[in-house]
Design a protein around this motif. Structure first.
Motif, short mmCIF file in Angstrom:
data_model
loop_
_atom_site.label_atom_id
_atom_site.label_comp_id
_atom_site.label_asym_id
_atom_site.label_seq_id
_atom_site.Cartn_x
_atom_site.Cartn_y
_atom_site.Cartn_z
N LYS B 93 0.85 -1.19 0.00
CA LYS B 93 0.00 0.00 0.00
C LYS B 93 0.88 1.24 0.00
N SER B 94 0.34 2.33 -0.49
CA SER B 94 1.19 3.52 -0.49
C SER B 94 1.15 4.15 0.90
N PRO B 95 2.30 4.66 1.34
CA PRO B 95 2.42 5.19 2.70
C PRO B 95 1.56 6.45 2.90
N ILE B 96 1.18 6.66 4.15
CA ILE B 96 0.46 7.87 4.53
C ILE B 96 1.36 8.65 5.48
N SER B 97 1.60 9.89 5.16
CA SER B 97 2.47 10.70 6.01
C SER B 97 1.61 11.54 6.96
N ILE B 98 2.02 11.52 8.22
CA ILE B 98 1.23 12.21 9.26
C ILE B 98 2.10 13.29 9.90
N THR B 99 1.60 14.51 9.89
CA THR B 99 2.24 15.56 10.70
C THR B 99 1.18 16.10 11.65
N SER B 100 1.58 17.01 12.51
CA SER B 100 0.57 17.50 13.45
C SER B 100 -0.52 18.28 12.71
N GLY B 101 -0.19 18.80 11.53
CA GLY B 101 -1.16 19.62 10.81
C GLY B 101 -2.07 18.84 9.87
N ALA B 102 -1.55 17.83 9.21
CA ALA B 102 -2.34 17.19 8.16
C ALA B 102 -1.81 15.82 7.81
N LEU B 103 -2.65 15.11 7.06
CA LEU B 103 -2.24 13.82 6.50
C LEU B 103 -1.90 14.05 5.03
N SER B 104 -0.97 13.26 4.53
CA SER B 104 -0.84 13.28 3.08
C SER B 104 -0.77 11.84 2.60
N GLY B 105 -1.47 11.60 1.51
CA GLY B 105 -1.54 10.24 0.96
C GLY B 105 -2.72 9.46 1.52
N ALA B 106 -3.55 10.10 2.36
CA ALA B 106 -4.69 9.40 2.94
C ALA B 106 -5.95 9.63 2.11
N SER B 107 -7.00 8.88 2.39
CA SER B 107 -8.27 9.07 1.69
C SER B 107 -8.85 10.43 2.06
N ALA B 108 -9.79 10.88 1.24
CA ALA B 108 -10.42 12.18 1.50
C ALA B 108 -11.12 12.18 2.84
N GLU B 109 -11.79 11.06 3.17
CA GLU B 109 -12.52 10.99 4.44
C GLU B 109 -11.56 11.08 5.63
N ASP B 110 -10.50 10.29 5.58
CA ASP B 110 -9.54 10.31 6.68
C ASP B 110 -8.87 11.68 6.79
N SER B 111 -8.55 12.26 5.64
CA SER B 111 -7.92 13.59 5.67
C SER B 111 -8.85 14.63 6.27
N ALA B 112 -10.13 14.46 6.01
CA ALA B 112 -11.10 15.41 6.56
C ALA B 112 -11.30 15.19 8.05
N ALA B 113 -11.20 13.95 8.50
CA ALA B 113 -11.42 13.65 9.92
C ALA B 113 -10.24 14.09 10.79
N TYR B 114 -9.05 14.11 10.18
CA TYR B 114 -7.84 14.33 10.98
C TYR B 114 -7.83 15.65 11.74
N PRO B 115 -8.20 16.77 11.12
CA PRO B 115 -8.18 18.03 11.88
C PRO B 115 -9.06 18.00 13.13
N GLU B 116 -10.23 17.38 13.03
CA GLU B 116 -11.12 17.32 14.20
C GLU B 116 -10.50 16.44 15.29
N TYR B 117 -9.89 15.33 14.86
CA TYR B 117 -9.18 14.45 15.81
C TYR B 117 -8.09 15.24 16.52
N ARG B 118 -7.31 15.98 15.78
CA ARG B 118 -6.23 16.76 16.37
C ARG B 118 -6.78 17.86 17.28
N ARG B 119 -7.84 18.51 16.80
CA ARG B 119 -8.41 19.60 17.59
C ARG B 119 -8.84 19.10 18.96
N LEU B 120 -9.60 18.00 18.93
CA LEU B 120 -10.15 17.49 20.17
C LEU B 120 -9.03 17.02 21.11
#
Lengths: 406, 511
Positions: B93-120
């Motif tokens: 599978k292609s890797p997903i890169s995670i920083t505190s600000g955003a995901l890259s290489g992730a699905s649109a849904e996961d990318s959209a969920a990440y900011p709320e996860y981080r916020r909370l």
């Protein structure tokens, strides 16, 4: 569907006793227990009284009596760490306890609350027996954490034991051939050949009088009983039941677990447990020996000095103050405590009791509210109590070595 | 015989931080370290000629306050990387890169969920953060300071707002898996994010307990806006701490193993070294784990029965192994241009859970979940020119492996290399040297009973006023003059120096 439980048949489990357990002396005690009056002590049948509790009691003061203490729990703590482990568990200094001596001891929780009391036998440098009325294996194991070089064994079933108590006890043992027993000092241990092996005799007891406890292999139990009663006839030997022992121990000033105090591992409500300072056991708390479990809490409590106090009372009249509430005034406006044990003492000729009272009232006036019956009719009486500081019953012979008639 | 105000047992990062704060306050401090170098699990050591690595590697929990208080930057502390991305990997599978600000290489849904996860989670972490840096309160004593701490804690939770506070109360004891399932879909992403909930503990994604709290502690650092990688390995951090402590006047002696704490009339009087030498000190602070501190250095004879029992019942068996590889060249990881970042070789939470299942019964998995860093990519002090160091945390390696580690070491290493080669085919041929540190090795090499990263499990029953247990949780102990400053004290493990700093403050306040 009905609930099902599948229990293993009790007779297939070798460590579970079905019903009451019999002491190694049971055939003998049962024969003498002419009214078959039994109580259960640690699961064992224990005689309440054989024929007449008062006559049995008088044998402890005038001749001698025998009480079967086999149901006591006995533990052996052996190994290089045994002394250090016990010294940290109990409140007295085990490091200064000589080999072949016994010491009355208590052990407490971290909060300095009394768990239980018992006698600690030092049978060699690194070998101890701890005897207590109630089971304490769990606490011993807990106390051994951090002391890897020792072994704890429940030897309750390996020893048959009798308490022989009363003024003629020494003479009787001597007559049975245990010569030299007269030289045993209080709380010392001697050993003699007996039966197939050995008898251990300690000058200890629960009556406050001259007396000994005898420890043998259960296989020799009946032999010991028979010799005591055949040789002992001229020494006025009587079997003792629990009722007579209870009278003797109150006069002697000994505490009974679940009567005068509740072990702190078994109390539920706050304040229902006891510190040994409350129970007048301060004399066996050695604050100078180094650390022991509960020391910090007890030192703090002692310094504050606000704890309850168990005090000895001489109460006017002749009605035992059993279950009485105690007040600091005759008008019963202020409750200050309650009576834990009470009796009319035949030898002291006094109405005696132990009262557990709030510390600030221990030295002031104390009144007992006594309820007693006159031909079934209940009568309430307020009796003035006098605090007694000396033991109720402590005859010279209990301390003499050799005892005067030996 | 020599005299000090304070003797500190162990020059781990907490021992050093504690020493620095106390020396800064004017105390005469001696730090005694059994090993020949300072740093403990954070020390950077040469494991093969020219190749260096530290057991601990990143600084997610470090705070600017400590760095500034102790002038660490003046003493040589610097970062090799401010914010190291985390890369969720799965074979094929292609890797997903995670920083505190955003995901890259992730699905649109996961990318959209990440900011709320981080916020909370950031909001929760910020609410709790001050309390990692305070002495835990005792509940029953009625001390005003303690009541104030409790009051502030309640107020901080309330200040989250009704909805978020309710969410925190609901989520605080969730298993990592439930937390991840609520936000994300990708298996590798969820596994990578769950790692920080459980690493170092005997916990896996399905374990309820302190997973979320551990994550919040992990998020408590404020040094950078990402995952900081220290220059020179974690030893770069501890060397600066040592230099700072020394600059304030603390004395540090290495190769000085403390054998026991000396007690005189219920109070500490000093320590005795393994060579028989005695050092007098009225205060002794132990950076060692609680079991070693109380049961070995002090001895049960000085402690009450129930307290001793609670210490002996602490769960302190480690489940993480550390792998250091000396590599001849930069390894190639499938799907990555360059193996930069923190590579999470964790295809799914189930994959991690299955490895845990083996370990629970004293075994270990064939396929081992791991967290891989190649710090030499950004730090040329760790390997000879052109060569590289691979540093990996591997779960789960049970301390009490069946039969003992001597008979399993080779197989475990083989499993680890086989797992690595699924992501980096051919990597075995680039390895010139390997060092595997099992929990048993950590115990032996660092005098750490059980080889547990956090000295004692970081769990609900050993948290805050119960860390390591009541009676020893306020940097005081039942023994007057004896204190804990290691990861077994509040707040727990992770390179932040807070246990040491908190202990120092508590000791200074009590005087």
């Amino acid at each position: 569907m009905p609930m099902q439980t599948n229990l293993q048949a009790a007779d297939t489990i070798d460590h579970v006793h079905e019903g009451v357990i019999y002491s190694p002396f049971h055939r003998r005690t049962s024969a003498k227990n002419i009214n078959q009056q039994w109580s259960v002590w640690n699961g064992y049948a224990s005689t309440k009284y054989y024929a007449d509790a008062h006559l049995e009691y008088f044998s402890t003061r005038n001749t001698c009596g025998v009480f079967d203490v086999s149901p006591m729990r006995k533990y052996r703590i052996k190994g290089p760490d045994a002394e250090a482990m016990l010294n940290r568990m109990v409140t007295r200094d085990v490091t200064s306890q000589a080999v072949d001596t016994v010491a009355y001891n208590i052990w407490c929780t971290d909060a300095g609350k009394l768990i239980d009391d018992g006698t600690l036998f030092r049978v060699s440098e690194d070998d101890f027996w701890l005897c207590a009325a109630d089971p304490n294996f769990d606490w011993l194991q807990l106390s051994a954490v951090g002391f890897p070089n020792l072994e704890i064994t429940d030897i309750s079933e390996d020893l048959a034991s009798l308490a022989l108590q009363g003024p003629t006890s020494c003479a009787l043992l001597k007559a049975m051939g245990f010569s030299g027993i007269e030289n045993a000092t209080p709380f010392s241990i001697m050993r003699f050949p007996f039966g197939a092996g050995e008898i251990t005799i300690s000058r200890t007891g629960y009556t406050g009088d001259l007396g000994y406890e005898l420890w043998v292999d259960p296989a020799d139990a009946e032999l010991l009983w028979d010799q005591l009663f055949s040789v002992g006839q001229v020494y006025g030997i009587q079997p003792l039941g629990e009722d007579s022992l209870e009278m003797a121990r109150i006069e002697a000033g000994f505490l009974a677990p679940d009567v005068d105090f509740h072990g702190s591992l078994h109390t539920v409500d706050r304040g229902h447990d006891h510190s040994p300072l409350e129970l007048a056991l301060g004399w066996i708390i050695n604050f100078k020996k180094g650390h022991f479990s509960g020391r910090a809490a007890l030192a703090k409590e002692k310094a504050a000095g606000k704890h309850r106090r168990l005090i000895k009372l001489d109460i006017e009249g002749n009605k035992p103050a059993e279950n009485s509430i105690l007040y600091c005034d005759k008008g019963c406006k202020k409750t200050i405590g309650y009576v834990t044990s009470a009796m009319w003492s035949p030898v002291v000729k006094a109405n005696i009791a132990y009262g557990l009272v709030e510390g600030q009232y221990a030295d002031g006036p104390i009144w007992a509210e006594i309820y007693h019956q006159k031909e079934l009719r209940w009568v309430r009486k307020l009796a003035q109590c006098t605090r007694v500081t000396k033991p109720f019953w402590a005859p010279e012979r209990a301390r003499q070595t050799p005892p005067s008639d030996c | 015989m020599s005299n000090y105000d304070i003797a500190i047992i162990g020059a781990g990062h907490n021992g050093l931080a504690c020493a620095a704060y106390l020396a800064k306050a004017g105390r005469k401090v001696l730090v005694l370290e059994a090993n020949d170098e300072v740093g403990g699990l954070a020390a950077t050591r040469e494991f093969a000629p020219g190749f260096r690595a530290s057991v601990a590697q990143t600084l997610p929990q470090l705070n600017r306050g400590l760095v500034d208080d102790l002038n660490l930057e003046k003493h040589g502390f610097k970062l090799a990387l401010d914010a190291m991305p985390t890369v969720a990997m799965a074979p094929g599978k292609s890797p997903i890169s995670i920083t505190s600000g955003a995901l890259s290489g992730a699905s649109a849904e996961d990318s959209a969920a990440y900011p709320e996860y981080r916020r909370l989670l950031s909001k929760f972490a910020d609410a709790i953060n001050p309390f990692w840096h305070k002495r835990p309160p005792m509940i029953a004593d009625g001390d005003m300071g303690d009541l104030a701490t409790l009051g502030k804690f309640g107020w901080n939770l309330r200040r989250l707002g009704k909805d978020d506070m309710r969410e925190l109360m609901r989520m605080i004891a969730l298993p990592a898996q439930d937390l991840m399932d609520e936000f994300f879909q990708d298996d590798a992403l969820k596994a990578a994010l769950s790692w920080d909930c459980n690493i170092g503990s005997k916990l896996a994604p399905r374990s309820p307990n302190n997973a979320v709290l551990a994550l919040l502690l992990r998020m408590s650092g404020d040094l950078t806006d990402g995952l900081p990688l220290p220059a020179g390995g974690a030893g770069g951090f501890t060397d600066a701490l040592a230099a700072s402590a020394t600059s304030f006047g603390a004395e540090i002696r290495c190769g000085a193993a403390v054998e026991k704490v000396l007690i005189d009339d219920m109070s500490v009087s000093g320590v005795q070294l393994s060579n028989g030498e005695q050092v007098q000190a009225t205060t002794v602070i132990s950076n060692a784990d609680p079991k070693t501190s109380f049961l070995t250095l002090l001895g049960a004879q000085h402690l009450d029965v129930q307290f001793t029992h609670r210490i002996s019942r602490l769960r302190n068996q480690g489940y993480v192994a550390k792998l250091h590889l000396a590599l001849d060249e930069i390894p190639t990881f499938t799907g990555l241009e360059k193996p930069a970042g923190r590579l999470m070789l964790t295809p799914s939470m189930k994959y991690i859970e299955c490895a845990f299942d083996d370990a629970k019964y004293g075994g270990y998995a064939n396929e081992l979940p791991m967290e891989v860093i190649i710090p030499s990519l950004v730090d040329d002090s760790l390997a000879p020119v052109g060569k590289h160091v691979l540093s990996a945390n591997i779960q789960y390696a049970p301390y009490a492996v069946k039969g003992g580690w001597d008979q399993h070491r080779e197989q475990f290493l083989a499993n680890a290399l086989a797992t690595l080669s699924q992501y980096s085919p051919g990597i075995e041929s680039q390895v010139s040297a390997a060092e595997l540190l099992t929990p048993a090795d950590l115990e032996q090499q660092f005098n750490l009973a059980g080889g547990h990263w956090h000295h004692a499990e970081f769990a609900i029953d050993t948290w805050w006023m119960n860390r390591p247990t009541y009676g020893a949780s306020q940097y005081t102990t039942p023994i007057s003059g004896f204190h804990l400053c290691g990861a077994g004290a509040h707040p727990g493990g992770g390179l932040m120096g807070t246990c040491g700093a908190n202990a120092a403050r508590a000791i200074l306040e009590d005087r």
